[in-house]
Structures are given as C-alpha cells and as structure tokens.
Design an enzyme around this catalytic site. Structure first.
Site, PDB file in Angstrom:
ATOM      1  N   SER A 192       0.835  -1.141   0.099  1.00 17.36           N
ATOM      2  CA  SER A 192      -0.099  -0.047   0.009  1.00 17.36           C
ATOM      3  C   SER A 192       0.926   1.200  -0.107  1.00 17.36           C
ATOM      4  CB  SER A 192      -0.968   0.091   1.298  1.00 17.36           C
ATOM      5  OG  SER A 192      -1.624   1.234   1.351  1.00 17.36           O
TER       6      SER A 192
ATOM      7  N   TYR B 203      -2.473  -0.826  11.123  1.00 11.47           N
ATOM      8  CA  TYR B 203      -2.480  -1.216   9.465  1.00 11.47           C
ATOM      9  C   TYR B 203      -1.129  -1.062   8.876  1.00 11.47           C
ATOM     10  CZ  TYR B 203      -4.118  -1.185   4.734  1.00 11.47           C
ATOM     11  OH  TYR B 203      -4.490  -1.174   3.555  1.00 11.47           O
TER      12      TYR B 203
ATOM     13  N   LYS C 219       1.710  -3.121   6.289  1.00  6.88           N
ATOM     14  CA  LYS C 219       1.491  -2.839   4.791  1.00  6.88           C
ATOM     15  C   LYS C 219       3.223  -2.448   4.346  1.00  6.88           C
ATOM     16  CE  LYS C 219      -1.867  -3.897   3.527  1.00  6.88           C
ATOM     17  NZ  LYS C 219      -2.073  -4.974   2.596  1.00  6.88           N
TER      18      LYS C 219
HETATM   19  N1  LIG Z   1      -8.825  -0.073  -1.349  1.00  6.41           N
HETATM   20  C1  LIG Z   1      -7.781   0.524  -0.932  1.00  6.41           C
HETATM   21  O1  LIG Z   1      -7.637   1.729  -1.042  1.00  6.41           O
HETATM   22  C2  LIG Z   1      -6.454   0.044  -0.462  1.00  6.41           C
HETATM   23  C3  LIG Z   1      -6.192  -1.279  -0.467  1.00  6.41           C
HETATM   24  N2  LIG Z   1      -5.145  -1.988  -0.326  1.00  6.41           N
HETATM   25  C4  LIG Z   1      -4.907  -3.577  -0.067  1.00  6.41           C
HETATM   26  O2  LIG Z   1      -5.590  -4.257  -1.033  1.00  6.41           O
HETATM   27  C5  LIG Z   1      -5.904  -5.429  -0.331  1.00  6.41           C
HETATM   28  C6  LIG Z   1      -7.471  -5.814  -0.887  1.00  6.41           C
HETATM   29  O3  LIG Z   1      -8.253  -4.647  -0.329  1.00  6.41           O
HETATM   30  P1  LIG Z   1      -9.812  -3.968  -1.084  1.00  6.41           P
HETATM   31  O4  LIG Z   1     -10.017  -4.915  -2.188  1.00  6.41           O
HETATM   32  O5  LIG Z   1      -9.626  -2.909  -0.942  1.00  6.41           O
HETATM   33  O6  LIG Z   1     -10.780  -4.807   0.194  1.00  6.41           O
HETATM   34  P2  LIG Z   1     -11.828  -5.561   0.077  1.00  6.41           P
HETATM   35  O7  LIG Z   1     -12.576  -5.468   1.801  1.00  6.41           O
HETATM   36  O8  LIG Z   1     -12.803  -5.143  -0.845  1.00  6.41           O
HETATM   37  O9  LIG Z   1     -11.615  -6.957  -0.305  1.00  6.41           O
HETATM   38  C7  LIG Z   1     -10.838  -7.766   0.851  1.00  6.41           C
HETATM   39  C8  LIG Z   1     -10.561  -9.096   0.394  1.00  6.41           C
HETATM   40  O10 LIG Z   1      -9.868  -9.881   1.205  1.00  6.41           O
HETATM   41  C9  LIG Z   1     -10.486 -11.041   1.798  1.00  6.41           C
HETATM   42  N3  LIG Z   1     -10.376 -11.404   3.090  1.00  6.41           N
HETATM   43  C10 LIG Z   1     -10.502 -10.418   4.148  1.00  6.41           C
HETATM   44  N4  LIG Z   1      -9.993 -11.149   5.168  1.00  6.41           N
HETATM   45  C11 LIG Z   1      -9.670 -12.312   4.845  1.00  6.41           C
HETATM   46  C12 LIG Z   1      -8.950 -13.300   5.681  1.00  6.41           C
HETATM   47  N5  LIG Z   1      -8.887 -13.427   7.071  1.00  6.41           N
HETATM   48  N6  LIG Z   1      -8.606 -14.501   4.726  1.00  6.41           N
HETATM   49  C13 LIG Z   1      -8.795 -14.252   3.504  1.00  6.41           C
HETATM   50  N7  LIG Z   1      -9.244 -13.481   2.876  1.00  6.41           N
HETATM   51  C14 LIG Z   1      -9.870 -12.377   3.599  1.00  6.41           C
HETATM   52  C15 LIG Z   1     -12.061 -10.601   1.372  1.00  6.41           C
HETATM   53  O11 LIG Z   1     -12.678 -12.008   1.499  1.00  6.41           O
HETATM   54  P3  LIG Z   1     -14.283 -11.933   1.669  1.00  6.41           P
HETATM   55  O12 LIG Z   1     -15.184 -11.204   0.564  1.00  6.41           O
HETATM   56  O13 LIG Z   1     -14.791 -13.360   1.720  1.00  6.41           O
HETATM   57  O14 LIG Z   1     -14.465 -11.101   2.952  1.00  6.41           O
HETATM   58  C16 LIG Z   1     -11.924  -9.733   0.090  1.00  6.41           C
HETATM   59  O15 LIG Z   1     -11.875 -10.532  -0.902  1.00  6.41           O
HETATM   60  C17 LIG Z   1      -5.819  -5.255   0.981  1.00  6.41           C
HETATM   61  O16 LIG Z   1      -4.571  -5.991   1.413  1.00  6.41           O
HETATM   62  C18 LIG Z   1      -5.560  -3.864   1.288  1.00  6.41           C
HETATM   63  O17 LIG Z   1      -4.709  -3.479   2.477  1.00  6.41           O
HETATM   64  C19 LIG Z   1      -3.968  -1.224  -0.366  1.00  6.41           C
HETATM   65  C20 LIG Z   1      -3.917   0.159  -0.726  1.00  6.41           C
HETATM   66  C21 LIG Z   1      -4.977   0.610  -0.951  1.00  6.41           C
HETATM   67  C1  LIG Z   2      -8.381   1.374   3.923  1.00  7.27           C
HETATM   68  C2  LIG Z   2      -7.920   2.757   3.557  1.00  7.27           C
HETATM   69  O1  LIG Z   2      -8.922   3.796   2.798  1.00  7.27           O
HETATM   70  C3  LIG Z   2      -6.809   2.588   2.406  1.00  7.27           C
HETATM   71  O2  LIG Z   2      -6.160   1.396   2.550  1.00  7.27           O
HETATM   72  C4  LIG Z   2      -4.977   1.796   2.153  1.00  7.27           C
HETATM   73  O3  LIG Z   2      -4.005   1.030   2.215  1.00  7.27           O
HETATM   74  C5  LIG Z   2      -4.767   3.224   1.708  1.00  7.27           C
HETATM   75  O4  LIG Z   2      -3.608   3.832   2.021  1.00  7.27           O
HETATM   76  C6  LIG Z   2      -6.003   3.840   2.143  1.00  7.27           C
HETATM   77  O5  LIG Z   2      -5.663   4.493   3.678  1.00  7.27           O
END
Ligand SMILES: NC(=O)C1=CN([C@@H]2O[C@H](COP(=O)(O)OP(=O)(O)OC[C@H]3O[C@@H](n4cnc5c(N)ncnc54)[C@H](OP(=O)(O)O)[C@@H]3O)[C@@H](O)[C@H]2O)C=CC1
Ligand SMILES: C[C@H](O)[C@@H]1OC(=O)[C@H](O)[C@@H]1O
Length: 260
Positions: free
Chosen positions: A150, A163, A167
C-alpha cells in the site's frame, strides 16, 4: 495475452482489488484459485461474491475455483496450493492480496484487533508466499509473486496505526524473499495502491468532505478502481517484467508525491 496457460492463486480474491486481480489474470490467460473468508463464525457463508468472481472468470473461458479460509491460519495457504495442484497441476503465480483495515484510534487500540490485523495482513502474506514458493521451487520452472502492499507502507494514518506497519511489513517481506527466491527464478514484487474504491474504505469515505479532500489530492483527478491495480499485477506477474524483482510500484494516481 500475457499469462497464457499460467496457474494462479489470489488471496482475498472474491471482492475489491482481489477480484479485479483474479479477473485480469484470467483475461490474460491464467486459471485461478480464489481464496475468500466467510468469517470466524461463518456469518458470511451465504455471501456470493466468490461465486460471482468464479462465474466471471469462467465466462472468459478460464478455469476458477474458490477456496474458503482465513489466511491468518497457515493451513489455509497449504490448502490453496493443494487446491491449485489438484485442479490445475501446479502454481506459477501468487497474488498475495487479502487484507483488512478496521479503522481504530491508537491510544485505546485493543490488543485483539492489533493481532487480527497483523495476523491477516502480514502473517497471512508470509504463509501464502512461503507455501507458494515451496511449490514453485519443487516445480523447478520459476514463478512470480506479487503482494498487495500500500501507499500506507510509506505514509502514516492516524486511525491506521495497526494497519500501516503491516503494509510496510509486506513491502519488506517481498524485498527479502526476492533475494531468497531469485536463484529459483521466482520473482517477488509488490504493488502499492493509493485510494482505491472498494468495500474496505466505504465507511471512511462515507463522509463527503473526506472524499473530496482525498480526491483533490490525486493528480490524475479520480479515485482508483480495482482494475487499475489489477493491470499492474498482471504486468508484474508476466514475462514483460522478466528482470523485475524486489520492486514496489505505486499505483496511486500520483497521490504520494502530491504534498502541496
Ligand atoms: N482499497 C484501497 O484503497 C487499498 C487497499 N489496499 C490493500 O488491498 C488489499 C485488498 O483490499 P480491498 O480490495 O480494498 O478490500 P476488500 O474489503 O474489498 O476486499 C478484501 C478481500 O480480502 C478478503 N479477506 C478479508 N479477510 C480475509 C481473511 N482473513 N482471509 C482471507 N481473505 C480475507 C475478502 O474476502 P471476503 O469477501 O470473503 O470477505 C476480500 O476478498 C488489502 O490488502 C488492502 O490492504 C492497499 C492500498 C489501498
Ligand atoms: C483502507 C484505506 O482507505 C486505504 O487502505 C490503504 O492502504 C490506503 O492507504 C487507504 O488508506
């Protein structure tokens, strides 16, 4: 197509960025094992996001299977690899993407919440990378691992003190395993998404002022979509990035560099 005939695992592949990655890898020719989690009490057992992602991949003419399990449990990573071997014959690509970000203040952070976030985001990534890497090493044909770190690996967040270190940890993990796994032809990189519109931030962004503030800081003038990140993951997983390992790529529309 960049990934014709490749076999991929995507953790957290049912929704958001992981869903985007799963579908893009399939669009580029890969078969995909999707991991998702129905909750410790299985309260999300009837959620159909994973089924919809599987159907979307099958509509592209590729194979997909969904494997439920908490990525914080090391057995789940072993199960994912086993599922890929049973269904597709092996593993060529891992997208370690599962992550959670339940916003909370620092001074009264419950230890259980800290442990949960570290368990899923950092320990889970470690277990998934270790399990996939062992299989790739045994196959002897190299591989590609791309982790979702991230922008938060590089900058702080007042409500994300549990968090942001995870990352940074994922970023560091990919640097170290790039050294260990390079001799086996396994490339290890991370993407650093900025502000991507998914469920993870829908509560935080429900405040219109916060949305406007964030949006105004992004030079490209919009929040990211899961597909913006997914295309970069597909590139890093492909031979187009054959000499790239240990790298981290910001996918943030310029958010990080925009101080004022
Ligand atoms: N959105 C953003 O702005 C940003 C996101 N990220 C990172 O991107 C990644 C995806 O996030 P994002 O798509 O936004 O979030 P979402 O909440 O949309 O998706 C999260 C995903 O992770 C799965 N998940 C959650 N907990 C577990 C677990 N314990 N074991 C297995 N799977 C799990 C969920 O499965 P289920 O549907 O079954 O719950 C889902 O598929 C994360 O690592 C997040 O930190 C990084 C930077 C920015
Ligand atoms: C969940 C936050 O909105 C998102 O997750 C990240 O890793 C980004 O930096 C944002 O803070």
């Amino acid at each position: 197509m960049l990934l014709e005939g490749k076999r991929a695992i995507v953790t957290g592949g049912s929704r958001g960025i992981g869903r985007g990655i799963s579908v893009e890898l399939a669009r580029q020719g890969a078969d995909v094992v999707i991991n998702y989690f129905a909750g410790a009490d299985q309260s999300f057992a009837r959620d159909t996001a994973h089924d919809e992602t599987v159907a979307e991949i099958e509509a592209l003419g590729r194979r997909a299977i969904a494997v439920e399990g908490d990525i914080a449990d090391p057995q789940v990573s072993a199960d994912l690899v086993q599922a890929a071997v049973a269904a597709f014959g092996g593993v060529d690509i891992l997208a370690s993407n599962a992550g959670i970000c339940p916003f909370h203040a620092f001074l009264d952070m419950p230890p259980a919440l800290l442990q949960q976030v570290v368990g899923v985001n950092l320990n889970g990534a470690f277990y998934a990378v270790q399990a996939a890497a062992n299989r790739m090493k045994d196959q002897g044909t190299g591989g590609a691992i791309v982790a979702t770190s991230s922008i938060s690996a590089l900058v702080g967040g007042a409500m994300q003190t549990h968090y942001t270190p995870t990352k940074a940890g994922v970023h560091s993990l990919m640097q170290s395993v790039a050294i260990v796994l390079g001799p086996y032809g396994i490339r290890c990189n991370s993407v650093m998404p900025g502000a991507i519109a998914t469920d993870i931030n829908k509560d935080d962004w429900s405040d219109p002022k916060k949305r406007e503030y964030l949006n105004n800081r992004i030079p490209l003038g919009r929040f990211g979509e899961p597909e913006d990140v997914a295309k970069v993951v597909a590139f890093l997983a492909s031979d187009m990035a054959s000499y790239v390992t240990g790298a981290a790529l910001l996918v943030d529309g310029g958010l990080y560099v925009n101080l004022q």
